[in-house]
Design a protein around this motif. Structure first.
Motif, PDB file in Angstrom:
ATOM      1  N   UNK A  47      -7.240 -10.872 -39.270  1.00  0.00           N
ATOM      2  CA  UNK A  47      -7.807 -12.201 -39.021  1.00  0.00           C
ATOM      3  C   UNK A  47      -7.726 -12.606 -37.553  1.00  0.00           C
ATOM      4  N   UNK A  48      -7.057 -11.811 -36.738  1.00  0.00           N
ATOM      5  CA  UNK A  48      -6.862 -12.195 -35.339  1.00  0.00           C
ATOM      6  C   UNK A  48      -8.190 -12.224 -34.588  1.00  0.00           C
ATOM      7  N   UNK A  49      -8.338 -13.146 -33.627  1.00  0.00           N
ATOM      8  CA  UNK A  49      -9.571 -13.212 -32.838  1.00  0.00           C
ATOM      9  C   UNK A  49      -9.699 -12.016 -31.909  1.00  0.00           C
ATOM     10  N   UNK A  50     -10.878 -11.861 -31.337  1.00  0.00           N
ATOM     11  CA  UNK A  50     -11.115 -10.787 -30.381  1.00  0.00           C
ATOM     12  C   UNK A  50     -10.149 -10.938 -29.209  1.00  0.00           C
ATOM     13  N   UNK A  51      -9.478  -9.851 -28.863  1.00  0.00           N
ATOM     14  CA  UNK A  51      -8.474  -9.865 -27.807  1.00  0.00           C
ATOM     15  C   UNK A  51      -9.124  -9.475 -26.476  1.00  0.00           C
ATOM     16  N   UNK A  52      -9.221 -10.441 -25.562  1.00  0.00           N
ATOM     17  CA  UNK A  52      -9.861 -10.200 -24.266  1.00  0.00           C
ATOM     18  C   UNK A  52      -8.869  -9.865 -23.162  1.00  0.00           C
ATOM     19  N   UNK A  53      -7.601  -9.646 -23.501  1.00  0.00           N
ATOM     20  CA  UNK A  53      -6.575  -9.381 -22.487  1.00  0.00           C
ATOM     21  C   UNK A  53      -6.629  -7.920 -22.056  1.00  0.00           C
ATOM     22  N   UNK A  54      -7.548  -7.625 -21.174  1.00  0.00           N
ATOM     23  CA  UNK A  54      -7.838  -6.240 -20.796  1.00  0.00           C
ATOM     24  C   UNK A  54      -7.120  -5.795 -19.533  1.00  0.00           C
ATOM     25  N   UNK A  55      -6.414  -6.690 -18.892  1.00  0.00           N
ATOM     26  CA  UNK A  55      -5.720  -6.384 -17.639  1.00  0.00           C
ATOM     27  C   UNK A  55      -4.222  -6.527 -17.853  1.00  0.00           C
ATOM     28  N   UNK A  63     -17.047   3.497 -21.229  1.00  0.00           N
ATOM     29  CA  UNK A  63     -16.859   3.594 -22.677  1.00  0.00           C
ATOM     30  C   UNK A  63     -15.926   2.493 -23.170  1.00  0.00           C
ATOM     31  N   UNK A  64     -14.847   2.248 -22.419  1.00  0.00           N
ATOM     32  CA  UNK A  64     -13.880   1.228 -22.819  1.00  0.00           C
ATOM     33  C   UNK A  64     -14.484  -0.170 -22.780  1.00  0.00           C
ATOM     34  N   UNK A  65     -15.218  -0.468 -21.712  1.00  0.00           N
ATOM     35  CA  UNK A  65     -15.836  -1.788 -21.600  1.00  0.00           C
ATOM     36  C   UNK A  65     -16.910  -1.994 -22.661  1.00  0.00           C
ATOM     37  N   UNK A  66     -17.748  -0.988 -22.872  1.00  0.00           N
ATOM     38  CA  UNK A  66     -18.811  -1.105 -23.878  1.00  0.00           C
ATOM     39  C   UNK A  66     -18.205  -1.243 -25.268  1.00  0.00           C
ATOM     40  N   UNK A  67     -17.115  -0.537 -25.513  1.00  0.00           N
ATOM     41  CA  UNK A  67     -16.445  -0.640 -26.807  1.00  0.00           C
ATOM     42  C   UNK A  67     -16.012  -2.077 -27.082  1.00  0.00           C
ATOM     43  N   UNK A  68     -15.462  -2.722 -26.071  1.00  0.00           N
ATOM     44  CA  UNK A  68     -15.009  -4.108 -26.248  1.00  0.00           C
ATOM     45  C   UNK A  68     -16.189  -5.046 -26.452  1.00  0.00           C
ATOM     46  N   UNK A  69     -17.232  -4.876 -25.670  1.00  0.00           N
ATOM     47  CA  UNK A  69     -18.415  -5.718 -25.842  1.00  0.00           C
ATOM     48  C   UNK A  69     -19.038  -5.507 -27.216  1.00  0.00           C
ATOM     49  N   UNK A  77     -13.684  -0.779 -36.351  1.00  0.00           N
ATOM     50  CA  UNK A  77     -14.200  -1.307 -35.085  1.00  0.00           C
ATOM     51  C   UNK A  77     -13.091  -2.069 -34.354  1.00  0.00           C
ATOM     52  N   UNK A  78     -12.252  -2.746 -35.113  1.00  0.00           N
ATOM     53  CA  UNK A  78     -11.102  -3.460 -34.544  1.00  0.00           C
ATOM     54  C   UNK A  78     -10.114  -2.473 -33.919  1.00  0.00           C
ATOM     55  N   UNK A  79      -9.837  -1.388 -34.623  1.00  0.00           N
ATOM     56  CA  UNK A  79      -8.967  -0.345 -34.069  1.00  0.00           C
ATOM     57  C   UNK A  79      -9.541   0.173 -32.750  1.00  0.00           C
ATOM     58  N   UNK A  80     -10.846   0.444 -32.739  1.00  0.00           N
ATOM     59  CA  UNK A  80     -11.490   0.940 -31.517  1.00  0.00           C
ATOM     60  C   UNK A  80     -11.315  -0.041 -30.363  1.00  0.00           C
ATOM     61  N   UNK A  81     -11.409  -1.331 -30.655  1.00  0.00           N
ATOM     62  CA  UNK A  81     -11.244  -2.327 -29.607  1.00  0.00           C
ATOM     63  C   UNK A  81      -9.826  -2.307 -29.056  1.00  0.00           C
ATOM     64  N   UNK A  82      -8.836  -2.206 -29.939  1.00  0.00           N
ATOM     65  CA  UNK A  82      -7.449  -2.095 -29.476  1.00  0.00           C
ATOM     66  C   UNK A  82      -7.271  -0.876 -28.572  1.00  0.00           C
ATOM     67  N   UNK A  83      -7.832   0.250 -29.000  1.00  0.00           N
ATOM     68  CA  UNK A  83      -7.651   1.486 -28.239  1.00  0.00           C
ATOM     69  C   UNK A  83      -8.319   1.399 -26.870  1.00  0.00           C
ATOM     70  N   UNK A  84      -9.454   0.712 -26.809  1.00  0.00           N
ATOM     71  CA  UNK A  84     -10.131   0.571 -25.511  1.00  0.00           C
ATOM     72  C   UNK A  84      -9.292  -0.267 -24.556  1.00  0.00           C
ATOM     73  N   UNK A  85      -8.596  -1.264 -25.086  1.00  0.00           N
ATOM     74  CA  UNK A  85      -7.693  -2.069 -24.263  1.00  0.00           C
ATOM     75  C   UNK A  85      -6.526  -1.213 -23.772  1.00  0.00           C
ATOM     76  N   UNK A  86      -5.995  -0.385 -24.648  1.00  0.00           N
ATOM     77  CA  UNK A  86      -4.877   0.484 -24.271  1.00  0.00           C
ATOM     78  C   UNK A  86      -5.290   1.458 -23.170  1.00  0.00           C
TER      79      UNK A  86
END
Length: 369
Positions: A40-48, A92-98, A186-195
């Protein structure tokens, strides 16, 4: 091995004498308590990674062209295919998050991709070699902290593609798997792109970059081997590969702290903490898929070796008796509980007998997904 198209029929016959049903599996263990909140968590934009932890990036950190590529996709499966076709790791990481952000904020369909390349697009470097040819820290010309970060960045980049490949490749089976399956991965992919971005940022701070040393292709080989079987994919990637990350994470943090790099150790510790959700997702969906099929995939007879981080695995939803042969299963017999060493503890008992894994995986000494 059971092919993915058999999911539509949900056959009830076992594939081998050692295959087993798991109708009561969810009653035998508890899933990770934080799984619902993660979903249920919102999209995590903390990429830095800032001075003390994750921060929002600057507004100009993402190329405007990426927005156009992502907005042109008409479905989640199309977004996954876009990520998989992008070779540059940072792109790839940025596009994954978008892509995940658009999926969460718009009512897109999952869609369907009928054919995907067996492997995602990759940059010219790092050179991919056999695991035993990956240089050790002494031979890599990188200091220990940078060497460990590079290995972790490679794992995270693979994990982005593994998650999106799961979304896109199994999209034709939306009617069986349901929308939540695709949202989770898709959520997992977003986490991994942040990592990956955290690792890449820290490598740059140390004067290095992803691609500076060779890396192995173990994870994508496992992806290819499970491309026709959703149960095998769920078992190999979250329950074996990502679970190995739970085992290795604390050791990496300790080594980095001992090396004197507290900033990198905090990044690795945060990544390891967030991997619990990914293993828990794999546990939940593996149980769900196998319950629908009413039997497990064919066994291959391999041995899963420790050392294991038992507490982290249990938190993620993998009980010790799923993977540790020294652990008996407690069975309730009236007022008494008796250890029954011969009872097959449902599902994972053991993934050692279900999924073909190279023995080299047990000696990697680094997080794996």
């Amino acid at each position: 091995m059971l092919l993915i198209h058999h999911l539509r029929a949900f056959p009830t016959t076992c594939l081998s004498p050692r295959s087993l049903t798991i109708s009561s599996t969810k009653r035998q263990h508890k899933l990770w308590s934080g799984l619902d909140n993660w979903r249920k968590s919102p999209v995590n934009d903390l990429r830095l990674w800032g001075p003390t932890g994750p921060l929002l990036p600057s507004s100009d950190s993402i190329s405007p062209g990426f927005y156009g590529l992502v907005s042109a996709a008409s479905s989640l499966a199309d977004l996954g295919a876009l990520v998989l076709s992008t070779s540059d790791p940072l792109s790839k990481s940025h596009i994954s998050h978008l892509a995940f952000s658009r999926w969460r904020h718009e009512n897109l369909p999952v869609g369907s991709i009928s054919h995907l390349p067996s492997s995602p697009a990759r940059p010219p470097k790092p050179l991919l070699v056999a695991t035993n040819e990956v240089p050790n820290p002494k031979d890599s010309n990188l200091p220990l902290n940078a060497h460990m970060l590079h290995n972790l960045a490679h794992v995270e980049l693979n994990a982005i593609d593994l998650a999106w490949d799961t979304v896109a490749r199994f999209s034709p089976f939306f009617d069986v798997l349901g929308r939540n399956f695709f949202d989770d991965f898709a959520h997992v992919a977003d986490d991994e792109s942040r990592h990956f971005l955290w690792c890449s940022q820290r490598l740059a701070e140390l004067g290095f970059k992803y691609g500076d040393i060779p890396a192995n292709n173990l994870l994508m080989r496992e992806c290819e081997k499970t491309s026709n079987n959703v149960a095998a994919r769920l078992a190999v990637i979250p329950l074996v590969q990502e679970a190995r990350g739970l085992d290795a994470g604390p050791r990496l943090v300790k080594r980095l702290t001992g090396f004197g790099d507290n900033r990198t150790s905090k990044i690795v510790a945060k990544i390891a903490e967030e991997e619990v959700a990914h293993v828990a997702v794999g546990v939940d969906w593996f149980l769900s898929v196998c319950q629908k099929m009413n039997h497990l995939i064919k066994e291959y007879g391999v041995e899963l070796r420790g050392p294991f981080n038992h507490s982290a695995r249990e938190v993620a939803g993998i009980p010790r008796d799923w993977y540790d042969p020294s652990c008996g299963t407690e069975v309730d017999k009236g007022d008494n509980k008796q250890g029954d060493k011969e009872q097959l503890s449902a599902v994972y008992d053991r993934l050692t007998h279900i999924i073909s894994m190279e023995s080299e995986n047990s000696s990697l000494g680094r997080p794996a997904k």
